[in-house]
Motif scaffolding. Structure first.
Motif, PDB file in Angstrom:
ATOM      1  N   UNK A  92       9.997  -5.079   5.614  1.00  0.00           N
ATOM      2  CA  UNK A  92      10.424  -6.095   4.659  1.00  0.00           C
ATOM      3  C   UNK A  92       9.624  -7.376   4.760  1.00  0.00           C
ATOM      4  N   UNK A  93       9.037  -7.628   5.929  1.00  0.00           N
ATOM      5  CA  UNK A  93       8.231  -8.833   6.101  1.00  0.00           C
ATOM      6  C   UNK A  93       6.749  -8.587   5.827  1.00  0.00           C
ATOM      7  N   UNK A  94       6.250  -7.392   6.098  1.00  0.00           N
ATOM      8  CA  UNK A  94       4.811  -7.135   6.013  1.00  0.00           C
ATOM      9  C   UNK A  94       4.403  -6.553   4.666  1.00  0.00           C
ATOM     10  N   UNK A  95       5.230  -5.754   4.038  1.00  0.00           N
ATOM     11  CA  UNK A  95       4.836  -5.142   2.775  1.00  0.00           C
ATOM     12  C   UNK A  95       4.596  -6.154   1.649  1.00  0.00           C
ATOM     13  N   UNK A  96       5.319  -7.267   1.569  1.00  0.00           N
ATOM     14  CA  UNK A  96       4.930  -8.272   0.566  1.00  0.00           C
ATOM     15  C   UNK A  96       3.525  -8.840   0.816  1.00  0.00           C
ATOM     16  N   UNK A  97       3.141  -8.968   2.080  1.00  0.00           N
ATOM     17  CA  UNK A  97       1.788  -9.400   2.405  1.00  0.00           C
ATOM     18  C   UNK A  97       0.769  -8.380   1.905  1.00  0.00           C
ATOM     19  N   UNK A  98       1.073  -7.118   2.059  1.00  0.00           N
ATOM     20  CA  UNK A  98       0.190  -6.055   1.596  1.00  0.00           C
ATOM     21  C   UNK A  98       0.083  -6.074   0.066  1.00  0.00           C
ATOM     22  N   UNK A  99       1.158  -6.393  -0.610  1.00  0.00           N
ATOM     23  CA  UNK A  99       1.134  -6.435  -2.068  1.00  0.00           C
ATOM     24  C   UNK A  99       0.234  -7.556  -2.581  1.00  0.00           C
TER      25      UNK A  99
ATOM     26  N   UNK B 244      -2.425  -8.703  -0.934  1.00  0.00           N
ATOM     27  CA  UNK B 244      -3.804  -8.422  -0.513  1.00  0.00           C
ATOM     28  C   UNK B 244      -4.045  -6.923  -0.528  1.00  0.00           C
ATOM     29  N   UNK B 245      -4.346  -6.364  -1.677  1.00  0.00           N
ATOM     30  CA  UNK B 245      -4.482  -4.906  -1.779  1.00  0.00           C
ATOM     31  C   UNK B 245      -5.684  -4.345  -1.027  1.00  0.00           C
ATOM     32  N   UNK B 246      -6.614  -5.171  -0.571  1.00  0.00           N
ATOM     33  CA  UNK B 246      -7.795  -4.662   0.120  1.00  0.00           C
ATOM     34  C   UNK B 246      -7.640  -4.546   1.623  1.00  0.00           C
ATOM     35  N   UNK B 247      -6.432  -4.765   2.142  1.00  0.00           N
ATOM     36  CA  UNK B 247      -6.230  -4.687   3.589  1.00  0.00           C
ATOM     37  C   UNK B 247      -6.399  -3.251   4.075  1.00  0.00           C
ATOM     38  N   UNK B 248      -7.064  -3.056   5.202  1.00  0.00           N
ATOM     39  CA  UNK B 248      -7.225  -1.698   5.746  1.00  0.00           C
ATOM     40  C   UNK B 248      -5.879  -1.111   6.172  1.00  0.00           C
ATOM     41  N   UNK B 249      -5.718   0.177   5.933  1.00  0.00           N
ATOM     42  CA  UNK B 249      -4.448   0.838   6.279  1.00  0.00           C
ATOM     43  C   UNK B 249      -4.164   0.797   7.774  1.00  0.00           C
ATOM     44  N   UNK B 250      -5.222   0.873   8.589  1.00  0.00           N
ATOM     45  CA  UNK B 250      -5.004   0.842  10.035  1.00  0.00           C
ATOM     46  C   UNK B 250      -4.426  -0.497  10.473  1.00  0.00           C
TER      47      UNK B 250
END
Length: 57
Positions: free
Chosen positions: A18-25, A27-33
């Protein structure tokens, strides 16, 4: 006891997601690892907080 540990880890992972997935949304270029590493690390920290909460209350 094992079930409690699994539930705490699941709760920690859920809270971290819940805290990290908004960050991912944002910045779509973040590496999956990096995202997986952040989720696991934050999930363990949140699980520790949930575990120690009764001692600090």
């Amino acid at each position: 006891m094992s079930l409690v540990i699994v539930l705490l880890l699941f709760a920690g992972l859920s809270e971290a997601a819940g805290r990290i997935l908004p960050l991912l949304a944002r910045r779509p270029g973040m590496p999956r690892t990096l995202v997986v590493g952040l989720l696991i690390g934050a999930g363990l920290v949140e699980a520790a907080v949930f575990t120690l909460w009764p001692l600090t209350a």
